[in-house]
Design a protein around this motif. Sequence first.
Motif, PDB file in Angstrom:
ATOM      1  N   SER A  27     -15.199  -4.527  19.140  1.00 42.82           N
ATOM      2  CA  SER A  27     -15.766  -3.300  19.801  1.00 42.82           C
ATOM      3  C   SER A  27     -14.945  -1.877  19.476  1.00 42.82           C
ATOM      4  O   SER A  27     -13.746  -1.910  19.162  1.00 42.82           O
ATOM      5  N   VAL A  28     -15.624  -1.157  19.001  1.00 46.30           N
ATOM      6  CA  VAL A  28     -14.393   0.642  18.433  1.00 46.30           C
ATOM      7  C   VAL A  28     -13.623   1.581  19.560  1.00 46.30           C
ATOM      8  O   VAL A  28     -15.233   1.361  20.560  1.00 46.30           O
ATOM      9  N   GLU A  29     -13.025   1.164  19.719  1.00 54.32           N
ATOM     10  CA  GLU A  29     -12.839   2.081  21.317  1.00 54.32           C
ATOM     11  C   GLU A  29     -12.545   3.724  21.061  1.00 54.32           C
ATOM     12  O   GLU A  29     -13.058   4.000  21.909  1.00 54.32           O
ATOM     13  N   SER A  30     -12.288   3.453  19.746  1.00 60.79           N
ATOM     14  CA  SER A  30     -11.276   4.831  19.063  1.00 60.79           C
ATOM     15  C   SER A  30     -11.841   5.663  17.486  1.00 60.79           C
ATOM     16  O   SER A  30     -11.569   4.596  16.731  1.00 60.79           O
ATOM     17  N   THR A  31     -12.390   6.760  17.813  1.00 59.39           N
ATOM     18  CA  THR A  31     -12.170   7.007  16.122  1.00 59.39           C
ATOM     19  C   THR A  31     -11.846   8.509  15.954  1.00 59.39           C
ATOM     20  O   THR A  31     -11.522   9.548  16.304  1.00 59.39           O
ATOM     21  N   HIS A  32     -10.675   8.475  14.569  1.00 64.34           N
ATOM     22  CA  HIS A  32     -10.061   9.575  13.933  1.00 64.34           C
ATOM     23  C   HIS A  32     -11.665   9.959  13.007  1.00 64.34           C
ATOM     24  O   HIS A  32     -11.522   8.902  11.925  1.00 64.34           O
ATOM     25  N   ARG A  33     -11.515  11.801  12.521  1.00 63.50           N
ATOM     26  CA  ARG A  33     -11.863  12.109  11.998  1.00 63.50           C
ATOM     27  C   ARG A  33     -10.833  12.664  10.758  1.00 63.50           C
ATOM     28  O   ARG A  33      -9.674  13.069  11.370  1.00 63.50           O
ATOM     29  N   VAL A  34     -10.456  12.163   9.004  1.00 57.67           N
ATOM     30  CA  VAL A  34      -8.965  12.670   8.443  1.00 57.67           C
ATOM     31  C   VAL A  34      -9.324  12.821   6.888  1.00 57.67           C
ATOM     32  O   VAL A  34     -11.023  12.775   6.723  1.00 57.67           O
ATOM     33  N   HIS A  35      -9.029  13.991   6.847  1.00 57.47           N
ATOM     34  CA  HIS A  35      -9.139  14.423   5.621  1.00 57.47           C
ATOM     35  C   HIS A  35      -7.688  14.190   4.704  1.00 57.47           C
ATOM     36  O   HIS A  35      -6.458  14.114   5.544  1.00 57.47           O
ATOM     37  N   ALA A  36      -8.604  14.557   3.426  1.00 58.89           N
ATOM     38  CA  ALA A  36      -7.192  13.854   2.729  1.00 58.89           C
ATOM     39  C   ALA A  36      -7.208  14.621   1.143  1.00 58.89           C
ATOM     40  O   ALA A  36      -8.850  14.834   0.911  1.00 58.89           O
ATOM     41  N   VAL A  37      -6.684  14.600   0.567  1.00 58.26           N
ATOM     42  CA  VAL A  37      -6.939  15.212  -0.831  1.00 58.26           C
ATOM     43  C   VAL A  37      -5.484  15.269  -1.516  1.00 58.26           C
ATOM     44  O   VAL A  37      -4.079  15.139  -1.327  1.00 58.26           O
ATOM     45  N   VAL A  38      -5.422  15.119  -3.098  1.00 54.57           N
ATOM     46  CA  VAL A  38      -4.554  14.906  -4.113  1.00 54.57           C
ATOM     47  C   VAL A  38      -4.552  16.025  -5.151  1.00 54.57           C
ATOM     48  O   VAL A  38      -6.163  16.147  -5.527  1.00 54.57           O
ATOM     49  N   SER A  39      -4.083  16.617  -5.688  1.00 52.71           N
ATOM     50  CA  SER A  39      -3.854  17.924  -6.288  1.00 52.71           C
ATOM     51  C   SER A  39      -2.977  16.898  -7.155  1.00 52.71           C
ATOM     52  O   SER A  39      -1.606  16.728  -7.159  1.00 52.71           O
ATOM     53  N   ASP A  40      -2.639  18.196  -8.343  1.00 53.48           N
ATOM     54  CA  ASP A  40      -1.714  18.412  -8.984  1.00 53.48           C
ATOM     55  C   ASP A  40      -0.713  19.514  -8.966  1.00 53.48           C
ATOM     56  O   ASP A  40      -1.575  20.693  -8.485  1.00 53.48           O
ATOM     57  N   GLU A  41       0.351  20.071 -10.021  1.00 51.69           N
ATOM     58  CA  GLU A  41       0.829  20.713  -9.795  1.00 51.69           C
ATOM     59  C   GLU A  41       0.219  22.037 -10.168  1.00 51.69           C
ATOM     60  O   GLU A  41       0.341  23.566  -9.976  1.00 51.69           O
ATOM     61  N   LYS A  42      -0.664  22.319 -10.513  1.00 48.59           N
ATOM     62  CA  LYS A  42      -2.352  23.833 -11.451  1.00 48.59           C
ATOM     63  C   LYS A  42      -2.172  23.615 -10.265  1.00 48.59           C
ATOM     64  O   LYS A  42      -3.721  24.735 -10.842  1.00 48.59           O
ATOM     65  N   GLY A  43      -2.650  23.104  -9.388  1.00 44.62           N
ATOM     66  CA  GLY A  43      -3.253  23.510  -8.361  1.00 44.62           C
ATOM     67  C   GLY A  43      -5.111  22.670  -8.464  1.00 44.62           C
ATOM     68  O   GLY A  43      -6.115  23.187  -7.732  1.00 44.62           O
ATOM     69  N   SER A 200      -0.622  19.724  -0.742  1.00 46.03           N
ATOM     70  CA  SER A 200      -1.184  18.486  -1.910  1.00 46.03           C
ATOM     71  C   SER A 200       0.108  19.802  -3.465  1.00 46.03           C
ATOM     72  O   SER A 200       0.323  18.532  -3.751  1.00 46.03           O
ATOM     73  N   VAL A 201      -0.624  20.696  -3.565  1.00 47.49           N
ATOM     74  CA  VAL A 201      -0.188  21.366  -4.605  1.00 47.49           C
ATOM     75  C   VAL A 201       1.696  21.701  -4.313  1.00 47.49           C
ATOM     76  O   VAL A 201       2.212  21.308  -5.768  1.00 47.49           O
ATOM     77  N   LEU A 202       2.162  21.853  -2.901  1.00 41.29           N
ATOM     78  CA  LEU A 202       3.323  21.754  -2.902  1.00 41.29           C
ATOM     79  C   LEU A 202       4.326  21.095  -3.248  1.00 41.29           C
ATOM     80  O   LEU A 202       5.301  20.660  -4.101  1.00 41.29           O
ATOM     81  N   TYR A 203       3.599  19.408  -2.947  1.00 36.45           N
ATOM     82  CA  TYR A 203       4.302  18.878  -2.522  1.00 36.45           C
ATOM     83  C   TYR A 203       4.193  18.026  -3.971  1.00 36.45           C
ATOM     84  O   TYR A 203       4.982  17.175  -5.113  1.00 36.45           O
ATOM     85  N   ALA A 204       3.154  18.249  -5.274  1.00 36.97           N
ATOM     86  CA  ALA A 204       3.043  18.078  -6.677  1.00 36.97           C
ATOM     87  C   ALA A 204       4.896  19.010  -7.013  1.00 36.97           C
ATOM     88  O   ALA A 204       4.825  17.466  -8.294  1.00 36.97           O
ATOM     89  N   HIS A 205       4.417  20.131  -6.717  1.00 40.20           N
ATOM     90  CA  HIS A 205       5.086  20.487  -7.396  1.00 40.20           C
ATOM     91  C   HIS A 205       6.833  20.012  -7.046  1.00 40.20           C
ATOM     92  O   HIS A 205       7.990  19.613  -7.833  1.00 40.20           O
ATOM     93  N   LEU A 206       7.063  19.434  -6.089  1.00 42.32           N
ATOM     94  CA  LEU A 206       8.556  18.754  -5.882  1.00 42.32           C
ATOM     95  C   LEU A 206       8.994  17.257  -6.010  1.00 42.32           C
ATOM     96  O   LEU A 206       9.588  16.734  -6.559  1.00 42.32           O
ATOM     97  N   VAL A 261       7.534  10.312  -7.388  1.00 40.84           N
ATOM     98  CA  VAL A 261       9.020  11.138  -7.951  1.00 40.84           C
ATOM     99  C   VAL A 261       7.998  11.006  -9.632  1.00 40.84           C
ATOM    100  O   VAL A 261       7.510  10.083 -10.148  1.00 40.84           O
ATOM    101  N   GLY A 262       7.706  12.072 -10.519  1.00 37.14           N
ATOM    102  CA  GLY A 262       7.963  12.217 -12.067  1.00 37.14           C
ATOM    103  C   GLY A 262       6.521  11.944 -12.122  1.00 37.14           C
ATOM    104  O   GLY A 262       5.850  13.236 -13.065  1.00 37.14           O
ATOM    105  N   ASP A 263       5.855  12.164 -11.098  1.00 41.73           N
ATOM    106  CA  ASP A 263       4.107  11.840 -11.200  1.00 41.73           C
ATOM    107  C   ASP A 263       3.439  13.419 -11.297  1.00 41.73           C
ATOM    108  O   ASP A 263       2.474  13.506 -12.086  1.00 41.73           O
ATOM    109  N   GLY A 264       4.027  14.839 -10.803  1.00 43.40           N
ATOM    110  CA  GLY A 264       2.980  16.124 -10.993  1.00 43.40           C
ATOM    111  C   GLY A 264       2.474  16.107  -9.450  1.00 43.40           C
ATOM    112  O   GLY A 264       1.195  16.642  -9.653  1.00 43.40           O
TER     113      GLY A 264
END
Length: 325
Positions: A27-43, A200-206, A261-264
Amino acid sequence: MNIPNSLASYERLRSAPLTVNLNRGSSVESTHRVHAVVSDEKGRVLLNAGQADYLTFIRSALKPFQALPFINSGTAEKIACRDKGIAICCSSHNGSTKHAREAFKILWSSDLNVDLLQCPIPKGCRSPLEHNCSGKHSAFLATCKKMKWPLDNYLDGKHPLQLEIFRRVSELLGQPYEEFIAARDDCGAPTILLNLSQMSVLYAHLSKSSHADLEQISRSMVSHPELISGDGLFDTELMRRSHLQIISKGGAEGIQCMAKVGDGLGIAIKVEDGSKRAKHAVALHILRQLDWITPSALQELEEQILLLSPGVQLEVKGQLKFQQN
């Protein structure tokens, strides 16, 4: 920042969110909704689930960028702060002796007193050095002393230090910092309201080496993962098992950011209800989809991080979807 701002374009960047079910038995006891995105350093948004423009505070995932003035002002170089010291500036550590010691070294090298720290003393502790943000605050104070900025109000949103942080973040995002909405984080420092694609853009720059200061910060983080959170905790263990190829930094209320690291490319995750277990489950789910880490390492992380009672399991449903032009 090169992210479309028309309603039609934003609608294109929306898809079904991920869901994380806590199953007890069948049985499902709890459910969480999640948003996620992957971006490059150009936005450019490359993959997403849910709303790429979901607006929320970046919380402690901002720390690598809050360390920029410490580097750019020459403070780190002046006090001979090496990779360990820079890593502790970016950390949300567990207050262990080794973590507190690294934060103290920054203050000691700058001839600053621990009493100047304005992060709280955690319950049951004796010193603000044991607070998980003490490294960041120590770097704040060291930078202020080097730049001859006031020490007593270094957490004020209009303080020169905080304005410099806003300015550097705005440069990376291509957005005037005057437009930022900031609020007090739990440690007292300002954090910024951003949408997930911006995070995600900030972390692409990182992840790239095109900015020498960010490259120094990312190298310090992956070289000393034990300082970023602590033994047995998600950020530390993920960076260890990725053979120091993944930068990982979480924040409160269901924020998790990562980059390779290195992927942008940068990843940003937000759990609507702020669940920590859900953000970790989704982070591993995404890493599996992107093939950024070996299956054996993923299994080890699941067994170590997603600790549940017998008969209880977390199940992630959904996938990141590619954007079509």
